[in-house]
Scaffold this active site. Structure first.
Site, PDB file in Angstrom:
ATOM      1  N   GLY A  99       6.587  -6.260  -0.348  1.00 39.29           N
ATOM      2  CA  GLY A  99       5.779  -6.243   0.868  1.00 39.29           C
ATOM      3  C   GLY A  99       6.592  -6.677   2.063  1.00 39.29           C
ATOM      4  O   GLY A  99       7.810  -6.531   2.080  1.00 39.29           O
ATOM      5  N   CYS A 148      10.053   1.037   2.611  1.00 48.64           N
ATOM      6  CA  CYS A 148      10.932  -0.116   2.786  1.00 48.64           C
ATOM      7  C   CYS A 148      12.364   0.317   3.035  1.00 48.64           C
ATOM      8  O   CYS A 148      13.120  -0.365   3.703  1.00 48.64           O
ATOM      9  CB  CYS A 148      10.849  -1.015   1.562  1.00 48.64           C
ATOM     10  SG  CYS A 148      11.053  -0.120   0.024  1.00 48.64           S
ATOM     11  N   TRP A 160       0.795  -1.222   0.000  1.00 49.03           N
ATOM     12  CA  TRP A 160       0.000   0.000   0.000  1.00 49.03           C
ATOM     13  C   TRP A 160       0.830   1.275   0.000  1.00 49.03           C
ATOM     14  O   TRP A 160       0.306   2.350  -0.186  1.00 49.03           O
ATOM     15  CB  TRP A 160      -0.958   0.028   1.188  1.00 49.03           C
ATOM     16  CG  TRP A 160      -0.412  -0.512   2.490  1.00 49.03           C
ATOM     17  CD1 TRP A 160      -0.671  -1.750   3.015  1.00 49.03           C
ATOM     18  CD2 TRP A 160       0.465   0.131   3.430  1.00 49.03           C
ATOM     19  NE1 TRP A 160      -0.005  -1.917   4.213  1.00 49.03           N
ATOM     20  CE2 TRP A 160       0.694  -0.775   4.491  1.00 49.03           C
ATOM     21  CE3 TRP A 160       1.084   1.384   3.482  1.00 49.03           C
ATOM     22  CZ2 TRP A 160       1.503  -0.475   5.587  1.00 49.03           C
ATOM     23  CZ3 TRP A 160       1.899   1.683   4.561  1.00 49.03           C
ATOM     24  CH2 TRP A 160       2.095   0.763   5.594  1.00 49.03           C
ATOM     25  N   ASN A 161       2.130   1.186   0.224  1.00 48.02           N
ATOM     26  CA  ASN A 161       2.855   2.444   0.461  1.00 48.02           C
ATOM     27  C   ASN A 161       3.099   3.272  -0.806  1.00 48.02           C
ATOM     28  O   ASN A 161       3.006   4.488  -0.754  1.00 48.02           O
ATOM     29  CB  ASN A 161       4.132   2.220   1.279  1.00 48.02           C
ATOM     30  CG  ASN A 161       4.995   1.109   0.740  1.00 48.02           C
ATOM     31  OD1 ASN A 161       4.545   0.291  -0.048  1.00 48.02           O
ATOM     32  ND2 ASN A 161       6.240   1.086   1.155  1.00 48.02           N
ATOM     33  N   LYS A 193      -2.346  -7.865  -8.229  1.00 43.56           N
ATOM     34  CA  LYS A 193      -3.183  -7.901  -7.024  1.00 43.56           C
ATOM     35  C   LYS A 193      -2.696  -6.784  -6.110  1.00 43.56           C
ATOM     36  O   LYS A 193      -1.668  -6.902  -5.447  1.00 43.56           O
ATOM     37  CB  LYS A 193      -3.016  -9.270  -6.335  1.00 43.56           C
ATOM     38  CG  LYS A 193      -4.217  -9.743  -5.542  1.00 43.56           C
ATOM     39  CD  LYS A 193      -4.627  -8.871  -4.389  1.00 43.56           C
ATOM     40  CE  LYS A 193      -3.789  -9.103  -3.149  1.00 43.56           C
ATOM     41  NZ  LYS A 193      -4.110  -8.098  -2.089  1.00 43.56           N
ATOM     42  N   GLU A 228      11.318  -4.484  11.591  1.00 45.59           N
ATOM     43  CA  GLU A 228      10.792  -3.375  10.787  1.00 45.59           C
ATOM     44  C   GLU A 228       9.500  -2.855  11.413  1.00 45.59           C
ATOM     45  O   GLU A 228       8.531  -3.595  11.538  1.00 45.59           O
ATOM     46  CB  GLU A 228      10.527  -3.854   9.350  1.00 45.59           C
ATOM     47  CG  GLU A 228      10.155  -2.724   8.416  1.00 45.59           C
ATOM     48  CD  GLU A 228       9.949  -3.178   6.965  1.00 45.59           C
ATOM     49  OE1 GLU A 228       9.176  -4.127   6.733  1.00 45.59           O
ATOM     50  OE2 GLU A 228      10.556  -2.560   6.072  1.00 45.59           O
ATOM     51  N   GLU A 253      10.903  -7.992  -2.813  1.00 48.61           N
ATOM     52  CA  GLU A 253      11.492  -6.813  -2.183  1.00 48.61           C
ATOM     53  C   GLU A 253      10.801  -6.700  -0.835  1.00 48.61           C
ATOM     54  O   GLU A 253       9.604  -6.452  -0.766  1.00 48.61           O
ATOM     55  CB  GLU A 253      11.250  -5.611  -3.095  1.00 48.61           C
ATOM     56  CG  GLU A 253      12.163  -4.479  -2.747  1.00 48.61           C
ATOM     57  CD  GLU A 253      11.586  -3.673  -1.633  1.00 48.61           C
ATOM     58  OE1 GLU A 253      11.952  -3.949  -0.468  1.00 48.61           O
ATOM     59  OE2 GLU A 253      10.759  -2.803  -1.902  1.00 48.61           O
ATOM     60  N   LEU A 254      11.559  -6.983   0.231  1.00 43.89           N
ATOM     61  CA  LEU A 254      10.921  -7.259   1.524  1.00 43.89           C
ATOM     62  C   LEU A 254      11.262  -6.294   2.650  1.00 43.89           C
ATOM     63  O   LEU A 254      11.159  -6.650   3.822  1.00 43.89           O
ATOM     64  CB  LEU A 254      11.287  -8.679   1.962  1.00 43.89           C
ATOM     65  CG  LEU A 254      11.013  -9.774   0.931  1.00 43.89           C
ATOM     66  CD1 LEU A 254      11.461 -11.127   1.471  1.00 43.89           C
ATOM     67  CD2 LEU A 254       9.539  -9.818   0.564  1.00 43.89           C
TER      68      LEU A 254
HETATM   69  P1  NAI Z   1       1.856  -7.658   3.304  1.00 46.13           P
HETATM   70  O1  NAI Z   1       3.233  -7.986   2.923  1.00 46.13           O
HETATM   71  O2  NAI Z   1       1.128  -8.655   4.109  1.00 46.13           O
HETATM   72  O3  NAI Z   1       0.999  -7.319   2.014  1.00 46.13           O
HETATM   73  C1  NAI Z   1       1.547  -6.991   0.759  1.00 46.13           C
HETATM   74  C2  NAI Z   1       0.693  -7.600  -0.321  1.00 46.13           C
HETATM   75  O4  NAI Z   1       0.687  -9.016  -0.194  1.00 46.13           O
HETATM   76  C3  NAI Z   1      -0.774  -7.181  -0.259  1.00 46.13           C
HETATM   77  O5  NAI Z   1      -1.266  -7.033  -1.566  1.00 46.13           O
HETATM   78  C4  NAI Z   1      -1.422  -8.369   0.410  1.00 46.13           C
HETATM   79  O6  NAI Z   1      -2.780  -8.500   0.121  1.00 46.13           O
HETATM   80  C5  NAI Z   1      -0.636  -9.514  -0.169  1.00 46.13           C
HETATM   81  N1  NAI Z   1      -0.663 -10.744   0.641  1.00 46.13           N
HETATM   82  C6  NAI Z   1      -0.773 -10.854   1.975  1.00 46.13           C
HETATM   83  N2  NAI Z   1      -0.734 -12.145   2.353  1.00 46.13           N
HETATM   84  C7  NAI Z   1      -0.598 -12.882   1.219  1.00 46.13           C
HETATM   85  C8  NAI Z   1      -0.491 -14.276   0.943  1.00 46.13           C
HETATM   86  N3  NAI Z   1      -0.508 -15.183   1.911  1.00 46.13           N
HETATM   87  N4  NAI Z   1      -0.345 -14.683  -0.342  1.00 46.13           N
HETATM   88  C9  NAI Z   1      -0.302 -13.771  -1.342  1.00 46.13           C
HETATM   89  N5  NAI Z   1      -0.410 -12.442  -1.138  1.00 46.13           N
HETATM   90  C10 NAI Z   1      -0.550 -11.993   0.126  1.00 46.13           C
HETATM   91  O7  NAI Z   1       1.892  -6.260   4.027  1.00 46.13           O
HETATM   92  P2  NAI Z   1       0.729  -5.528   4.840  1.00 46.13           P
HETATM   93  O8  NAI Z   1      -0.169  -6.478   5.545  1.00 46.13           O
HETATM   94  O9  NAI Z   1       0.090  -4.548   3.946  1.00 46.13           O
HETATM   95  O10 NAI Z   1       1.647  -4.822   5.902  1.00 46.13           O
HETATM   96  C11 NAI Z   1       2.236  -5.573   6.926  1.00 46.13           C
HETATM   97  C12 NAI Z   1       3.624  -5.112   7.184  1.00 46.13           C
HETATM   98  O11 NAI Z   1       4.417  -5.259   6.032  1.00 46.13           O
HETATM   99  C13 NAI Z   1       3.772  -3.656   7.532  1.00 46.13           C
HETATM  100  O12 NAI Z   1       3.574  -3.457   8.873  1.00 46.13           O
HETATM  101  C14 NAI Z   1       5.158  -3.351   7.098  1.00 46.13           C
HETATM  102  O13 NAI Z   1       6.045  -3.646   8.150  1.00 46.13           O
HETATM  103  C15 NAI Z   1       5.420  -4.294   5.984  1.00 46.13           C
HETATM  104  N6  NAI Z   1       5.372  -3.676   4.662  1.00 46.13           N
HETATM  105  C16 NAI Z   1       6.522  -3.562   3.979  1.00 46.13           C
HETATM  106  C17 NAI Z   1       6.543  -2.990   2.744  1.00 46.13           C
HETATM  107  C18 NAI Z   1       7.806  -2.823   2.000  1.00 46.13           C
HETATM  108  O14 NAI Z   1       7.853  -2.082   1.022  1.00 46.13           O
HETATM  109  N7  NAI Z   1       8.849  -3.493   2.377  1.00 46.13           N
HETATM  110  C19 NAI Z   1       5.324  -2.468   2.125  1.00 46.13           C
HETATM  111  C20 NAI Z   1       4.124  -2.663   2.920  1.00 46.13           C
HETATM  112  C21 NAI Z   1       4.188  -3.245   4.140  1.00 46.13           C
END
Ligand code: NAI
Ligand code: MG
Length: 499
Positions: A235, A291, A158-159, A182, A392, A257-258
């Site tokens: 994510g 990130c 979402w960022n 997605k 993080e 990219e995590l």
């Molecule tokens: P997330 O990593 O869970 O979500 C990112 C994407 O993955 C979303 O589109 C979500 O719907 C999808 N997703 C979630 N679970 C999945 C699964 N099992 N299989 C396939 N797709 C899946 O991140 P979320 O919940 O938005 O945020 C959680 C934490 O992630 C935040 O608190 C932050 O620390 C971190 N984050 C890191 C980012 C980065 O750029 N490194 C970006 C956003 C969040």
């Protein structure tokens, strides 16, 4: 988008060149983090919707107009999309801000800059050249072809929804793949508005598809779908690992990219006022929801107290409030779970024995209204082994850690599971090169921070990810190489031995 005051905007998904509801006809609400209230209804996609989208993408990959287009024509389509983005960048940014609460000042710059990815990879589309191999065998002509993989599944956070999509979509399409995106359940609307531009640009039906929904309901079936060749993900590291495991079962390629816990390192020979700004941009820009956040500030002992004093004084002046307003500097946290997560980490840090020198809780300033605001927070007396220094947070929370000398800075900087980025502030050239070499991170910035470009590779060391995005080489992440052997011999030799 039709906005009728007081009612929610209802969106549809984009599958096979058509605007559709989900098979279940269900929707979920998308919230505006500045008001804390829902503003849009997003289709709640599931496995059946994903299957429709992936089949459409596979069909578009194998039949119809797309595989027949010359690479030059593919490039022209991408550049046309770039023009449409440039034209609509302000509007796209407004939608992103409504969904993720990041500053319009930043999002509008991002959506404008994003056009460059489509121009750049559009330009690369017809420069994907194979080679003629000077083979060590007689009467044989051997050459390589770089071919697309097939259907790409892109899973987006979402960022920075549209920018992070561009990093995947532009090279994937330039290479001739098709795609199912997605977006995050917390910020899907801008992706659906963007699809109107994809449609307008004239991409054939099925080449780009969007399925909205929650991770387990719409993300998992995309990762598991047998017709998906590769997953491109940005994510969290926890979700990244789940996706990697699921992709491994289907032997799919991944790029990930995590995120990270990046060290921003200030030496005593730095230009102090610049380094203060660098520290601020590392952690309070984007409300720390990036990130590449410089969430560990390593400050040389000899200047520690003086530096922290200047930093706190500067951070105190940060203006909070409406992210649409151009003089706001720190906006809300994007969603309620994230808001609670950040506040929880503040409590964890306090219980670990840190010192709070700024903020340390919810923002209750009148200009923050009912939004999900957290005070810019600075902790000192942080040990690198503490959770606040290792995990993080993804919020405006800075952990300040003192260090003695170069070796100490390198040791502390690298002592973390992540390796996405690092910052170094020094005026000593030898030191700058040494740090750039020794820090284990995919990006090192010296005397700057939080800069990215379509021209320069981006990605993580260690647990921060797999693969790279951006730059010329990265188009190869969306290609596979075929070796073609053509015999010019008059006769087939002894068939019982290898040639
Ligand atoms: P997330 O990593 O869970 O979500 C990112 C994407 O993955 C979303 O589109 C979500 O719907 C999808 N997703 C979630 N679970 C999945 C699964 N099992 N299989 C396939 N797709 C899946 O991140 P979320 O919940 O938005 O945020 C959680 C934490 O992630 C935040 O608190 C932050 O620390 C971190 N984050 C890191 C980012 C980065 O750029 N490194 C970006 C956003 C969040
Ligand atoms: Mg939202």
């Amino acid at each position: 988008m039709d906005t009728i005051a007081g009612t929610l905007v209802t969106y549809q998904m984009y599958i096979d060149g058509r605007w559709v509801d989900s098979v279940s006809s269900q929707h979920f609400e998308s919230h505006n983090p500045y008001t804390g209230k829902p503003w849009a209804l997003i289709p709640r996609g599931g496995a059946e919707d994903v299957d429709r989208a992936v089949r459409a993408a596979r069909k578009a990959f194998t039949t119809g107009e797309w595989p027949k287009l010359t690479p030059s024509k593919r490039g022209a389509l991408l550049r046309k999309l770039g023009d449409l983005i440039a034209d609509k960048s302000g509007f796209l940014a407004e939608i992103e801000v409504r969904d993720n609460g990041k500053l319009f000042a930043e999002m509008s710059a991002q959506t404008a800059y994003m056009a460059q990815w489509y121009y750049y990879y559009g330009g690369l589309a017809d420069k994907i050249e194979g080679a003629v191999i000077p083979l060590d065998k007689p009467d044989t002509f051997n050459y390589t072809r770089h071919e697309p993989l097939g259907v790409i599944g892109a899973i987006i956070p979402w960022n920075s929804p549209l920018l992070l999509t561009a990093w995947k979509l532009a090279p994937a399409l330039a290479a001739g793949n098709t795609i199912v995106v997605k977006p995050s359940e917390f910020a899907s609307a801008s992706m659906l508005e963007f699809m109107k531009l994809v449609e307008q640009a004239g991409f054939p039906a099925g080449v780009v598809n969007v399925v909205t929904g929650f991770g387990p309901e719409a993300g998992t079936p995309l990762v598991e779908h047998p017709l998906v060749a590769k997953i491109a993900f940005t994510g969290s590291d926890a979700t990244g690992r789940k996706i990697y495991e699921a992709a491994a079962r289907g032997l799919k390629r991944v790029s990930m990219e995590l995120g990270g816990k990046s060290p921003n390192i200030v030496f005593d020979d730095a230009e102090i006022d610049n380094a203060v700004k660098g520290a601020i941009s590392g952690i309070f820009a984007a409300t720390g929801q990036t990130c590449i956040a410089g969430s560990r500030l390593l400050v040389q002992q000899s200047i520690h107290d003086r530096f922290v004093e200047k930093l706190v004084a500067f951070a105190k002046t940060a203006k909070m409030g409406d992210p649409m307003s151009l003089d706001t500097q720190v906006g809300p946290v994007t969603n309620l779970p994230q808001y609670n997560k950040v506040l929880n980490y503040i409590d964890i840090a306090k219980s670990e024995g840190v010192q709070t020198v700024l903020g340390g809780g919810k923002a209750t300033r009148p200009e923050c209204g009912d939004g999900w605001f957290v005070e810019p927070t600075i902790f000192t007396a942080v040990k690198n082994s503490m959770r606040i220094a290792q995990e993080e947070v993804f919020g405006p929370v800075l952990a300040v850690i003192p260090f003695k000398d170069e070796e100490d800075a390198i040791a502390i900087g690298n002592d973390v599971v992540f390796g996405l980025a690092a910052g170094v502030w020094t005026q000593n050239m030898r030191r700058a090169f040494l740090m750039a070499e020794r820090l284990q991170a995919g990006t090192v910035w010296v005397n700057t921070y939080r800069a990215v470009s379509y021209l320069s590779p981006f990605g993580g060391y260690k647990r921060s990810g797999l693969g790279r995005e951006n730059g010329q080489e990265m188009i190869k992440e969306y290609l596979q190489t075929k070796s073609v052997w053509i015999s010019t011999a008059k006769e087939v030799p002894n068939p019982f031995v290898m040639r």
